[in-house]
Design a protein around this motif. Structure first.
Motif, short mmCIF file in Angstrom:
data_model
loop_
_atom_site.label_atom_id
_atom_site.label_comp_id
_atom_site.label_asym_id
_atom_site.label_seq_id
_atom_site.Cartn_x
_atom_site.Cartn_y
_atom_site.Cartn_z
N MET A 1 0.86 -1.20 0.00
CA MET A 1 0.00 0.00 0.00
C MET A 1 0.89 1.25 0.00
O MET A 1 1.71 1.42 0.90
CB MET A 1 -0.91 -0.01 1.23
CG MET A 1 -1.93 1.12 1.24
SD MET A 1 -2.93 1.11 2.74
CE MET A 1 -3.75 -0.48 2.62
N ASN A 2 0.73 2.10 -1.00
CA ASN A 2 1.59 3.27 -1.12
C ASN A 2 1.12 4.40 -0.20
O ASN A 2 0.06 4.34 0.43
CB ASN A 2 1.65 3.75 -2.57
CG ASN A 2 0.28 4.08 -3.14
OD1 ASN A 2 -0.58 4.61 -2.45
ND2 ASN A 2 0.09 3.78 -4.41
N ASP A 3 1.94 5.45 -0.14
CA ASP A 3 1.66 6.57 0.76
C ASP A 3 0.35 7.28 0.40
O ASP A 3 -0.39 7.71 1.29
CB ASP A 3 2.81 7.57 0.73
CG ASP A 3 4.07 7.03 1.39
OD1 ASP A 3 3.97 6.03 2.12
OD2 ASP A 3 5.15 7.61 1.16
N GLN A 4 0.08 7.40 -0.90
CA GLN A 4 -1.14 8.08 -1.32
C GLN A 4 -2.38 7.33 -0.84
O GLN A 4 -3.34 7.95 -0.36
CB GLN A 4 -1.17 8.23 -2.84
CG GLN A 4 -2.42 8.91 -3.39
CD GLN A 4 -2.62 10.31 -2.83
OE1 GLN A 4 -1.66 11.03 -2.55
NE2 GLN A 4 -3.89 10.70 -2.66
N MET A 5 -2.36 6.01 -0.97
CA MET A 5 -3.50 5.22 -0.51
C MET A 5 -3.68 5.34 0.99
O MET A 5 -4.81 5.44 1.49
CB MET A 5 -3.32 3.75 -0.90
CG MET A 5 -4.43 2.84 -0.39
SD MET A 5 -6.07 3.26 -1.03
CE MET A 5 -5.95 2.60 -2.69
N GLN A 6 -2.58 5.36 1.73
CA GLN A 6 -2.68 5.53 3.18
C GLN A 6 -3.32 6.87 3.53
O GLN A 6 -4.14 6.94 4.45
CB GLN A 6 -1.29 5.41 3.81
CG GLN A 6 -0.69 4.01 3.72
CD GLN A 6 0.71 3.94 4.30
OE1 GLN A 6 1.18 4.87 4.94
NE2 GLN A 6 1.39 2.83 4.06
N LYS A 7 -2.96 7.91 2.81
CA LYS A 7 -3.57 9.23 3.05
C LYS A 7 -5.07 9.18 2.75
O LYS A 7 -5.88 9.75 3.50
CB LYS A 7 -2.89 10.28 2.18
CG LYS A 7 -1.47 10.61 2.57
CD LYS A 7 -0.88 11.65 1.63
CE LYS A 7 0.56 11.97 1.99
NZ LYS A 7 1.16 12.96 1.05
N GLU A 8 -5.43 8.53 1.66
CA GLU A 8 -6.83 8.45 1.28
C GLU A 8 -7.64 7.68 2.32
O GLU A 8 -8.74 8.09 2.70
CB GLU A 8 -6.97 7.79 -0.09
CG GLU A 8 -6.41 8.63 -1.22
CD GLU A 8 -6.48 7.92 -2.56
OE1 GLU A 8 -7.24 6.94 -2.68
OE2 GLU A 8 -5.77 8.35 -3.49
N LEU A 9 -7.09 6.57 2.80
CA LEU A 9 -7.80 5.77 3.80
C LEU A 9 -7.93 6.53 5.12
O LEU A 9 -8.97 6.46 5.78
CB LEU A 9 -7.07 4.44 4.02
CG LEU A 9 -7.05 3.50 2.82
CD1 LEU A 9 -6.28 2.23 3.17
CD2 LEU A 9 -8.46 3.14 2.37
N LEU A 10 -6.89 7.26 5.49
CA LEU A 10 -6.98 8.06 6.72
C LEU A 10 -8.03 9.15 6.57
O LEU A 10 -8.80 9.41 7.51
CB LEU A 10 -5.61 8.68 7.03
CG LEU A 10 -5.53 9.49 8.32
CD1 LEU A 10 -5.88 8.65 9.54
CD2 LEU A 10 -4.12 10.09 8.48
N ALA A 11 -8.09 9.77 5.39
CA ALA A 11 -9.10 10.79 5.16
C ALA A 11 -10.50 10.21 5.24
O ALA A 11 -11.42 10.83 5.82
CB ALA A 11 -8.88 11.44 3.79
#
Length: 230
Positions: free
Chosen positions: A1-11
């Motif tokens: 899981m890349n950093d962008q996906m982690q940001k999206e999931l946190l959002a």
């Protein structure tokens, strides 16, 4: 899981937490102030969330919206699955947090709702106990309205920068129309979190079927028939 996906999931997790916390708190005080409070609370906070987190994840904050977008070909299934997991977690944590800061034993003492008037912000109404499947159909219809607004206003960009307003108003109007009857959830996370914390899951399966069903129907219709011409 890349950093962008982690940001999206946190959002998505935070956004759903905010929506469920604010929505449940508004329902908690609804016996005193009426249906206008939860309707406008849900609508206004959803509008705010779209402008706050929309640039990160789309601010879907609703598994029925996410599933509808996947069925309608607007989002891949892997991302949609991750989103829904984050949304459900956010909903459950929000319901638990609300009870922690406004515990049941203090409700009567505070004189805020009156003795035995405390609730957990559940999405239930007068149809839920007597005719839960009718309530589920009602939820499906209202969810269809919401997911339709998401498709046309946001996914297809027809409302431009006013997409958040259009979607928030759709949610508020739907709660005004269905709040007393079903609780007007239109969101599986909004239903699941308070139901689990309240220990009352008797209506959960019909509601989830209805809400997800409304999202799927909207996704199929707007993703295949009512999509804009190229």
């Amino acid at each position: 899981m890349n950093d962008q996906m982690q940001k999206e999931l946190l959002a998505e997790l935070i956004g759903t937490f905010v929506l469920v916390f604010v929505g449940s708190a508004a329902v908690l005080v609804a016996p005193v102030f009426g249906v206008l409070v939860p309707a406008f609370a849900h609508g206004l906070i959803l509008c705010a969330l779209i402008y706050t987190y929309g640039h990160i994840s789309g601010a879907q904050v609703n598994p029925a919206v996410t599933l509808g977008l996947a069925v309608g070909g607007q989002q891949d299934w892997t991302k949609s699955t991750y989103y829904m997991v984050a949304q459900f977690i956010g909903g459950v944590v929000a319901a638990a947090a609300l009870v922690a800061v406004f515990p049941q034993e203090n409700a009567g003492v505070a004189g805020f709702l009156g003795e035995n008037a405390y609730n957990f912000g559940q999405t239930t109404g007068f149809l839920t106990g007597d005719s839960v499947w009718t309530a589920a159909v009602y939820e499906a219809i209202l969810t269809f309205f919401l997911v339709s607004a998401v498709f046309q206003a946001a996914a297809y960009g027809r409302a431009g920068k006013l997409a958040g307003v259009a979607i928030g108003f759709t949610l508020a109007a739907s709660i005004l129309a269905g709040g007393p009857a079903t609780g007007a959830s239109l969101n599986p996370s909004r239903t699941l979190g308070p139901a689990l914390i309240a220990g009352d899951t008797s209506h959960l399966i019909p509601y989830l079927i209805g809400i997800f069903g409304g999202g799927i129907i909207a996704g199929l219709l707007h993703g295949n028939i009512l999509k804009p011409e190229e």
